[in-house]
Enzyme design. Structure first.
Site, mmCIF file in Angstrom:
data_model
loop_
_atom_site.group_PDB
_atom_site.id
_atom_site.type_symbol
_atom_site.label_atom_id
_atom_site.label_comp_id
_atom_site.label_asym_id
_atom_site.label_seq_id
_atom_site.Cartn_x
_atom_site.Cartn_y
_atom_site.Cartn_z
ATOM 1 C CG ASP B 124 36.370 34.016 42.946
ATOM 2 O OD1 ASP B 124 35.738 32.936 43.419
ATOM 3 O OD2 ASP B 124 35.486 35.016 42.743
ATOM 4 C CE1 TYR B 125 46.104 34.767 40.308
ATOM 5 C CE2 TYR B 125 46.813 34.578 42.665
ATOM 6 C CZ TYR B 125 46.967 34.640 41.078
ATOM 7 O OH TYR B 125 48.397 34.580 40.827
ATOM 8 C CG ASN B 126 44.228 31.033 46.413
ATOM 9 O OD1 ASN B 126 45.602 31.096 45.868
ATOM 10 N ND2 ASN B 126 44.007 31.544 47.297
ATOM 11 C CE LYS B 129 48.583 31.353 38.630
ATOM 12 N NZ LYS B 129 48.505 31.788 37.187
#
Lengths: 211, 211
Positions: B124-126, B129
């Site tokens: 999710d973070y990737n 970003k």
């Protein structure tokens, strides 16, 4: 035409497949095959939006047009509604499926409207749809159309909508599906973002570009 | 130069402000002012990434360069790490703050690496970003640099890093901060995505373009 519907088991997808099957060879794309009606002109293809682009590409061979009508209903917006959608765009480009029709949400490309009406509870959803819409319209060479209805209602279709939308409104699922079908049949919709809600104009007329 | 640091209270932001203040007039941008050291060359500016672009723009008047080092630590990826970051890019363009330096994450623009090492827990973070990086590099006219370190560690800085990164690695926060400072001083970093982890090459040398 060979048409892939991604999100085949959803409320929109299942009805869309039924309507498309009278005119096209339809591939019902989803993670599950159980609910798919393998009727005349409809076959199932396994597509998992959590898989990588290579894997999704394999499910798309020979496809002429793609509908993306999937959604996580808020449960996995980053991986399904945003990145999952974009992976299918990339896969469509790889297999040469030039026509791509994305079901989005009203005002998804206009954040200045996101505080209006029921949209105020959907900021995360709007962000996911925003960047999926933006990618399709700026980062691909696909012949895209983005359809942006407001809230979907399980109501009878009227065959009449409004596309000059100035505030979010409600949409019969049948009207949305009929509009999706009409978009594929009308190349004047290529390269356009079409906002809609239920209204008074026949669908085929409402989706034509403004004079 | 008047430099705005967005995410002033974070581990990276607070150290970055300290280092920048010896050479620049620094604006510490955050929702909270309490933890800001209003020392020589540092003043606070209220920036709430949940606000709209107009409001964020007001906090940026007169700024020459922007650092975005904020993050929700997984708590609000869509509204902070993705859309919040992009609103600050739009605001920077509006006020003519041409230089924009974004702290991102290793391989954020290369999804084919997202199953490697600790990245496998950060999908999710990737994604958040990824689309922030993509927007900055394709949808703006800013003089951007994107710095992509791997995991951040609270360790002593060594002043030495590696930018020819072939797998995710760990990074002393001090090294990341020193690299961020060096990027602003080196215009050869404009328009580039720089991956990094701790290593053996002096920072000022490591950030130069490959021959």
């Amino acid at each position: 035409m060979k048409v892939l519907v991604i999100g085949a088991n959803g409320r929109v997808g299942s009805l869309l497949i039924e309507k498309l099957a009278s005119q096209h060879q339809v591939i019902a794309g989803s993670r599950h095959s159980k609910a798919i009606n393998n009727s005349y002109n409809v076959e199932h293809s396994y597509i998992n939006l959590l898989n990588d682009v290579n894997s999704i590409t394999e499910s798309m061979n020979g496809v002429d047009a793609v509908y993306f009508v999937s959604g996580s209903r808020g449960k996995n917006l980053l991986q399904i509604d945003l990145h999952g959608a974009i992976k299918t765009m990339q896969a469509a480009e790889r297999v040469g499926a030039k026509r791509y029709i994305l079901l989005s949400s009203v005002f998804a490309l206009q954040p200045e409207h996101w505080k209006e009406s029921f949209l105020s509870d959907l900021t995360d959803y709007n962000i996911a749809k925003h960047y999926a819409d933006l990618y399709l319209s700026t980062q691909t060479q696909l012949d895209y159309t983005i359809l942006q209805p407001g809230a979907l209602k399980e109501e009878q279709g009227t065959g009449k909508i409004e596309t000059n939308v100035i505030s979010p409104g409600s949409n019969s699922i049948a009207n949305v599906v009929d509009t999706l079908v009409a978009i594929l049949a009308d190349d004047s919709t290529i390269g356009r973002v079409i906002l809609m809600h239920d209204g008074d104009t026949p669908i085929s007329e409402a989706i034509r570009p403004a004079e």
